[in-house]
Enzyme design. Sequence first.
Site, mmCIF file in Angstrom:
data_model
loop_
_atom_site.group_PDB
_atom_site.id
_atom_site.type_symbol
_atom_site.label_atom_id
_atom_site.label_comp_id
_atom_site.label_asym_id
_atom_site.label_seq_id
_atom_site.Cartn_x
_atom_site.Cartn_y
_atom_site.Cartn_z
ATOM 1 N N LYS A 1 -7.783 7.423 -11.082
ATOM 2 C CA LYS A 1 -7.212 6.791 -12.276
ATOM 3 C C LYS A 1 -8.298 6.336 -13.258
ATOM 4 O O LYS A 1 -8.011 6.085 -14.419
ATOM 5 C CB LYS A 1 -6.290 5.649 -11.871
ATOM 6 C CG LYS A 1 -5.022 6.190 -11.202
ATOM 7 C CD LYS A 1 -4.007 5.121 -10.927
ATOM 8 C CE LYS A 1 -2.698 5.726 -10.452
ATOM 9 N NZ LYS A 1 -2.723 6.089 -9.017
HETATM 10 C C1 LIG Z 1 -1.844 6.975 -8.438
HETATM 11 C C2 LIG Z 1 -2.272 7.695 -7.211
HETATM 12 C C3 LIG Z 1 -1.657 8.895 -6.798
HETATM 13 C C4 LIG Z 1 -0.462 9.487 -7.517
HETATM 14 O O1 LIG Z 1 -0.786 10.034 -8.780
HETATM 15 P P1 LIG Z 1 0.357 10.409 -9.821
HETATM 16 O O2 LIG Z 1 -0.339 10.832 -11.046
HETATM 17 O O3 LIG Z 1 1.177 9.163 -10.004
HETATM 18 O O4 LIG Z 1 1.179 11.506 -9.216
HETATM 19 C C5 LIG Z 1 -2.164 9.552 -5.687
HETATM 20 N N1 LIG Z 1 -3.193 9.040 -4.977
HETATM 21 C C6 LIG Z 1 -3.805 7.883 -5.324
HETATM 22 C C7 LIG Z 1 -4.917 7.373 -4.488
HETATM 23 C C8 LIG Z 1 -3.369 7.170 -6.447
HETATM 24 O O5 LIG Z 1 -3.976 6.012 -6.780
#
Ligand SMILES: *Cc1c(COP(=O)(O)O)cnc(C)c1O
Length: 435
Positions: A107
């Site tokens: 993220k």
């Molecule tokens: C947010 C997150 C996801 C999911 O990602 P999306 O874009 O919501 O599908 C998967 N793994 C981790 C570690 C995350 O923080």
Amino acid sequence: MIFHSTKNKNLTASLEEAIFHSLPPDNGLYMPENIPQIDPEFLNNIETRSFKEIAIEVTHTLLAEDLSRDEVTAIIDTAYNFDAPVVQISPSNYVLELFHGPSMAFKDFGARFMAALMSHFLLRSNKQINILVATSGDTGGAVAQGFYKVPGISVTILYPSGKVSDIQEKQLTTLGQNVTAIEVDGTFDDCQNLVKEAFLDSELNAKFNLASANSINIARLIPQSFYYFAAYSQLKGLNKPLVFSVPSGNFGNLSAGLLAYRMGLPVERFLAATNVNNAVPRYLTNGSFEPVASIATISNAMDVGNPSNFVRMTRFFNDDWNLVKEKISGYFFNDEQTQKTIREIFGNTNYVLCPHTAIAYKALEEFRQQHHSEFTGVFLSTAHPAKFIDLVEETLGKSVDVPERLKSLLSLEKVAVKMDTSFLSFKKLLMNHLR
Ligand SMILES: *Cc1c(COP(=O)(O)O)cnc(C)c1O
């Protein structure tokens, strides 16, 4: 670039409107009206380019009407001092490591670009923007780090008390300055509802500029396409089609992969890998999308019953299920299978997977058993395993290394405002606290 609402093609917005308003007024999601193609000459030589050069080219291709090449370069320079390496795990499988940013989850790619882009627009005005965000763990840390000390922007993060890992909590609560953490005596859903209610409250909206940093915001989606191009640049020399396996919750990450594909990146197939919150794999099998309440699992960042980017994902195929399932295959696994995969990969290769990443690996393995054609498999690693240290150590029955960046957090003092789940408490707090 012009964006329009997924619910109404005539409801359009500029880049600046789309990122600061987050959602169109009809509650659809913003989509690019046209998707420009990446320069084929650039793709031909992409193996000679760095991550930053790729990010600049992709952004410039998409946002040429909004930003000059110099402005794009400045934004990318501010956002990224880390990249996205691929590491070979077995003869035809590679992991795309997306955890080298400050919060050690993927993220960071979205949050840091969004912060740099917003601050670019804010430099030209005197506006004060207040970001509100609910987190089940990783979003909060990435947004806190991304917006830390950015002039003109304050961040308020709501997290459920006792339901995030120690490291995740410290990432939210130890920065201070323009970052405020609110520890809610409730669940993630309570946090999300409080934020939603704040966006609908006319008094708050009259007084403050509120914005969302969740993956509904197009400014988080665009930068997540960069690392699909970066993986291609590193694996192009193998001369085999690429299959990307994406551990998914709200499906922002996979939608960003589709954006890259629509821009002209050669991708054979995407795998939608989930835990038992499997609304999308079920849709891929039977054509009907039936969201349900979320179920708690050990891959908790993917505990999403009603994925918010589902509409974007299908819109890339004009909502035609037959076209969607030609390009995306769905797989889902339970906690037991997830832990077994973490153990197997560690036993075979010494590589430690976080539970989300393990699900993506397992999907790739299953796809390979069903398809005997030659391809290069890439599974996305969305978080560093040490962010889930208790679970990973318990699964492996041994201790694992924690990077210094995370270890040093644990000795810092947590500062959070405690709050109940009533909107009145939240509103009062915002009224006193925001500018
Ligand atoms: C947010 C997150 C996801 C999911 O990602 P999306 O874009 O919501 O599908 C998967 N793994 C981790 C570690 C995350 O923080």
